[in-house]
Design a protein around this motif. Structure first.
Motif, PDB file in Angstrom:
ATOM      1  N   TYR A 129      33.701   1.803   2.675  1.00  0.00           N
ATOM      2  CA  TYR A 129      32.794   0.659   2.752  1.00  0.00           C
ATOM      3  C   TYR A 129      32.829   0.054   4.151  1.00  0.00           C
ATOM      4  O   TYR A 129      33.915  -0.159   4.706  1.00  0.00           O
ATOM      5  CB  TYR A 129      33.199  -0.423   1.756  1.00  0.00           C
ATOM      6  CG  TYR A 129      33.097  -0.016   0.301  1.00  0.00           C
ATOM      7  CD1 TYR A 129      34.176   0.570  -0.345  1.00  0.00           C
ATOM      8  CD2 TYR A 129      31.928  -0.227  -0.419  1.00  0.00           C
ATOM      9  CE1 TYR A 129      34.088   0.956  -1.678  1.00  0.00           C
ATOM     10  CE2 TYR A 129      31.827   0.150  -1.760  1.00  0.00           C
ATOM     11  CZ  TYR A 129      32.916   0.728  -2.370  1.00  0.00           C
ATOM     12  OH  TYR A 129      32.827   1.096  -3.689  1.00  0.00           O
ATOM     13  N   GLN A 143      31.799  -3.424   6.429  1.00  0.00           N
ATOM     14  CA  GLN A 143      31.770  -4.862   6.138  1.00  0.00           C
ATOM     15  C   GLN A 143      31.568  -5.643   7.435  1.00  0.00           C
ATOM     16  O   GLN A 143      32.105  -5.261   8.489  1.00  0.00           O
ATOM     17  CB  GLN A 143      33.081  -5.285   5.470  1.00  0.00           C
ATOM     18  CG  GLN A 143      33.229  -6.791   5.205  1.00  0.00           C
ATOM     19  CD  GLN A 143      34.210  -7.462   6.134  1.00  0.00           C
ATOM     20  OE1 GLN A 143      35.320  -6.978   6.342  1.00  0.00           O
ATOM     21  NE2 GLN A 143      33.830  -8.602   6.715  1.00  0.00           N
ATOM     22  N   PHE A 189      29.378  -6.524   2.339  1.00  0.00           N
ATOM     23  CA  PHE A 189      29.844  -5.141   2.254  1.00  0.00           C
ATOM     24  C   PHE A 189      28.645  -4.206   2.135  1.00  0.00           C
ATOM     25  O   PHE A 189      27.632  -4.554   1.512  1.00  0.00           O
ATOM     26  CB  PHE A 189      30.728  -4.930   1.018  1.00  0.00           C
ATOM     27  CG  PHE A 189      32.100  -5.522   1.129  1.00  0.00           C
ATOM     28  CD1 PHE A 189      32.366  -6.791   0.626  1.00  0.00           C
ATOM     29  CD2 PHE A 189      33.134  -4.811   1.732  1.00  0.00           C
ATOM     30  CE1 PHE A 189      33.642  -7.344   0.720  1.00  0.00           C
ATOM     31  CE2 PHE A 189      34.406  -5.353   1.826  1.00  0.00           C
ATOM     32  CZ  PHE A 189      34.657  -6.621   1.329  1.00  0.00           C
ATOM     33  N   SER A 207      27.073  -0.616   0.603  1.00  0.00           N
ATOM     34  CA  SER A 207      27.077  -0.117  -0.767  1.00  0.00           C
ATOM     35  C   SER A 207      28.104   0.983  -0.996  1.00  0.00           C
ATOM     36  O   SER A 207      28.351   1.376  -2.135  1.00  0.00           O
ATOM     37  CB  SER A 207      25.686   0.396  -1.130  1.00  0.00           C
ATOM     38  OG  SER A 207      25.240   1.314  -0.137  1.00  0.00           O
ATOM     39  N   GLY A 244      30.149  -1.089  -6.257  1.00  0.00           N
ATOM     40  CA  GLY A 244      30.779  -1.308  -4.976  1.00  0.00           C
ATOM     41  C   GLY A 244      31.465  -2.660  -4.879  1.00  0.00           C
ATOM     42  O   GLY A 244      31.551  -3.418  -5.846  1.00  0.00           O
ATOM     43  N   LEU A 245      31.960  -2.949  -3.693  1.00  0.00           N
ATOM     44  CA  LEU A 245      32.663  -4.204  -3.436  1.00  0.00           C
ATOM     45  C   LEU A 245      31.669  -5.340  -3.203  1.00  0.00           C
ATOM     46  O   LEU A 245      30.654  -5.159  -2.526  1.00  0.00           O
ATOM     47  CB  LEU A 245      33.569  -4.058  -2.211  1.00  0.00           C
ATOM     48  CG  LEU A 245      34.621  -2.959  -2.282  1.00  0.00           C
ATOM     49  CD1 LEU A 245      35.351  -2.851  -0.938  1.00  0.00           C
ATOM     50  CD2 LEU A 245      35.606  -3.229  -3.399  1.00  0.00           C
TER      51      LEU A 245
END
Lengths: 108, 119
Positions: free
Chosen positions: A86, A88, A99, A101, B44-45
């Motif tokens: 991920y 960010q 974040f 996806s 996801g996050l």
């Protein structure tokens, strides 16, 4: 709100290089951070501030942010690198953290 | 070593409340920001909330603003997340993480605590 775009999946053979991209509006003006999340585990920071590696992260993990895309590169891929990755950023306009996806890296 | 341990997750009915805790050890808790991040099953996050080192500044994701409250007790090295008016889409693993002073990344993370919203 700010949006980060990642491709859903990447497949790579052991020993090869995995390239994971993250796109966003004017992303070059932001500091991008990358996390690795292995199955059923908490995320782990692997690159921060575009290209800095935390202590304990192998040199095989590197990052860059130019040309409108942030990139996490995993060199000499190993089976243990199979995970979701991920990106960010912090959006200064909203004081929100965002974040991407996530990209699933599969080691063939 | 630096460690974060969450607790307080469980099963709650829609509209109910739950309070999560995150106990920090191995670093000077009162010097660093802290946040909550969640992950719905198979998803996801998603960043949820952040608080500054002294609790003076707090920011929330739009999806939880007005329903969730982040707080901290620096004397107990503990971070909290009070969750009210819970909905089905709040079901997730909730992680706490440290936001090091002066930076906008998260490291380390706790192991997470599972919140299930179901009647």
């Amino acid at each position: 709100s700010y949006v980060l775009t990642q491709s859903p999946s990447v497949s790579v053979a052991p020993g090869e290089t995995a390239t994971i991209t993250c796109g966003g509006n004017n992303i070059g003006s932001k500091r991008v951070h990358w996390y690795q999340q292995k199955s059923r585990q908490a995320p782990v920071l692997v690159v921060h501030d575009n290209s800095d590696r935390p202590s304990g992260i192998p040199e095989r993990f590197s990052g860059s942010n130019f040309g409108g895309t942030a990139t996490l590169t995993v060199s000499r891929v190993e089976a243990g690198d199979e995970a979701d990755y991920y990106c960010q950023v912090w959006d200064i306009n909203s004081d929100h953290y965002v974040f991407g996806s996530g990209t699933k890296v599969t080691v063939l | 070593q630096v460690q974060l341990v969450e607790s307080g997750g469980g099963v709650v009915q829609p509209g109910g409340s739950l309070r999560l805790s995150c106990v920090a050890t191995g670093f000077t808790f009162s010097r660093h920001g802290m946040c909550w991040v969640r992950q719905a099953p198979g998803k996801g996050l998603e960043w949820v909330a952040v608080t500054s080192y002294n609790g003076d500044y707090k920011y929330y994701a739009d999806s939880v603003k007005g329903r969730f409250t982040v707080s901290r007790d620096n004397s107990k090295n503990t971070l909290y997340l009070q969750m009210n008016s819970l909905r089905a889409d709040d079901a997730a693993v909730y992680y706490c993480a440290m936001r090091p002073a002066g930076y906008n990344w998260f490291d380390p993370w706790g192991q997470g605590t599972l919140v299930t919203v179901s009647s």
